[in-house]
Design an enzyme around this catalytic site. Structure first.
Site, short mmCIF file in Angstrom:
data_model
loop_
_atom_site.label_atom_id
_atom_site.label_comp_id
_atom_site.label_asym_id
_atom_site.label_seq_id
_atom_site.Cartn_x
_atom_site.Cartn_y
_atom_site.Cartn_z
N ARG A 125 0.81 -1.22 0.00
CA ARG A 125 0.00 0.00 0.00
C ARG A 125 0.85 1.27 0.00
O ARG A 125 0.33 2.36 -0.23
CB ARG A 125 -0.93 0.03 1.21
N LYS A 126 2.14 1.14 0.28
CA LYS A 126 3.00 2.31 0.39
C LYS A 126 3.41 2.83 -0.99
O LYS A 126 3.26 2.15 -2.00
CB LYS A 126 4.25 1.99 1.22
N THR A 127 3.96 4.04 -1.01
CA THR A 127 4.39 4.65 -2.28
C THR A 127 5.43 3.79 -2.96
O THR A 127 5.39 3.56 -4.18
CB THR A 127 4.95 6.06 -2.02
N GLN A 184 -0.42 8.36 1.45
CA GLN A 184 -0.49 6.90 1.38
C GLN A 184 -1.96 6.50 1.28
O GLN A 184 -2.31 5.53 0.62
CB GLN A 184 0.13 6.26 2.62
#
Length: 375
Positions: free
Chosen positions: A179-181, A289
């Site tokens: 889910r993070k960049t 995020q």
């Protein structure tokens, strides 16, 4: 179905991972070292130690700083449960503080109210990518001779002024969950300017070994490792690091895409009387995020109704960030604890779909159905 999140994976990412798999060296090695140097250089710190997750990075960070049994660490309840869990895993006690109602980050005044003789540190959480008030928290920590750590799981690329999140605390931890960049599949990293902490975390992540497996295999002489401390197996593999390196090369464009999408949401939803859009203080840079709106009133009933409507129309959402103190382990620990702002915001917030490759057509669909759901 429009997902709430989606990793940005390219053919180049796959090629980078494949090259490592075919190289014959797939455990912690040269790619992990390269990834660590890239993250440290980006954040502006001297050391970075890659681990299996941000949770394990924080766990080891606490141990490396001597935080353990009998110690208290102040942490916001409005955070993913990994934040307090990492404190408990180190043997210490999490003390929950309430949040600021505009930023959803920990309220420095409530932090100060919760300081006792047992308090050893403050764990600042940069909630869903918005930096916490590090100036106020650092000032409080200095006043009471406390350490400040950063749970920057969602914050890679976030800034206060020109200073990156991760450069304020004694140590900071980032996550590379999908889910993070930037993702490594699974993984985390601890960053610090303290050489002693970095060296101890390096040992702790690999069973307490005095040297790494890669160092032993590449040394021109015979190297015999020792195990002077009891450690863990919290390593990142070169497979994960290779994906992270490839992703990191486009971190600026990934962040920009998220920020542009967040701006479109802001512009479309700011005029709605029953929606509170994210607040970003002047001089702060948000990574987004997640894009989290608030639907005030009715104790969360409106939020739940909207979620069901969106799901019916093929749009995934998530309820806002949890109140960790209301989860069973911590409710048992603190049965009478009430954090009114945290509890109210958790009930009323909703995370909308946002990912770097999201098409405007998809976002327009989310906006249109959200407005219809609110009537």
């Amino acid at each position: 179905m429009i997902p709430v999140a989606k990793p940005h994976i390219t053919a180049g990412d796959a090629k980078a991972v494949s090259a490592v798999v075919l190289s014959g060296w797939i455990i912690q090695g040269p790619k992990v070292e390269e990834f660590e140097k890239r993250v440290a250089g980006y954040v502006g710190v001297r050391y970075a130690v890659a681990t299996s997750s941000a949770t394990t990075a924080m766990h080891l960070g606490f141990i490396a700083c001597g935080i353990g049994k009998g110690d208290e660490v102040i942490v916001p309840s409005m955070s993913f449960i990994a934040s307090p869990n990492s404190i408990v895993h180190a043997g210490a006690t999490p003390v929950f503080a309430d949040i600021n109602e505009r930023t959803y980050n920990v309220d420095p005044e409530d932090v100060e109210r919760n300081i006792t003789k047992k308090t050893k540190a403050i764990l600042a959480v940069h909630q869903i990518g918005l930096p916490a008030d590090m100036e106020a928290l650092t000032r409080i920590a200095k006043k009471y001779d406390l350490m400040v750590f950063e749970d920057a799981a969602c914050g890679l690329g976030a800034k206060i002024g020109n200073a990156y999140v991760g450069s304020f605390g004694t140590w900071s931890a980032f996550s590379f969950h999908p889910r993070k960049t930037v993702t490594t599949g699974e993984g985390g990293i601890l960053v610090t300017n303290n050489q002693e902490i970095a060296e101890k975390v390096r040992m702790l992540r690999q069973h307490g070994a005095s040297v790494s497996v890669y160092s032993r295999h590449t040394d021109k002489g015979i190297v015999r490792e020792s195990y002077p401390i009891i450690g863990y197996n919290f390593r990142m593999s070169d497979i994960h690091a290779a994906l992270g390196i490839s992703q990191f090369r486009r971190i600026n464009s990934l962040l920009k895409s998220r920020q542009n999408l967040a701006k479109r949401y802001d512009e479309a939803l700011s005029g709605q009387p029953n929606i509170i859009i994210p607040y970003v203080p002047p001089g702060y840079t948000h990574t987004y995020q997640s894009y989290m709106i608030r639907l005030p009133g009715s104790g969360g009933k409106i939020r739940n109704k909207v979620m069901q409507h969106l799901l019916k129309h093929g749009i995934a959402t998530r309820a806002g960030v949890m109140s960790a103190h209301l989860e069973k382990p911590y409710k048992t620990m603190y049965p009478n604890l009430r954090l009114p702002v945290t509890e109210r915001v958790s009930r009323e917030t909703l995370i909308l779909p946002l990912y770097a490759q999201m098409r405007q057509k998809e976002q327009d669909c989310v906006i249109d159905q959200l407005k219809k759901a609110l009537g």
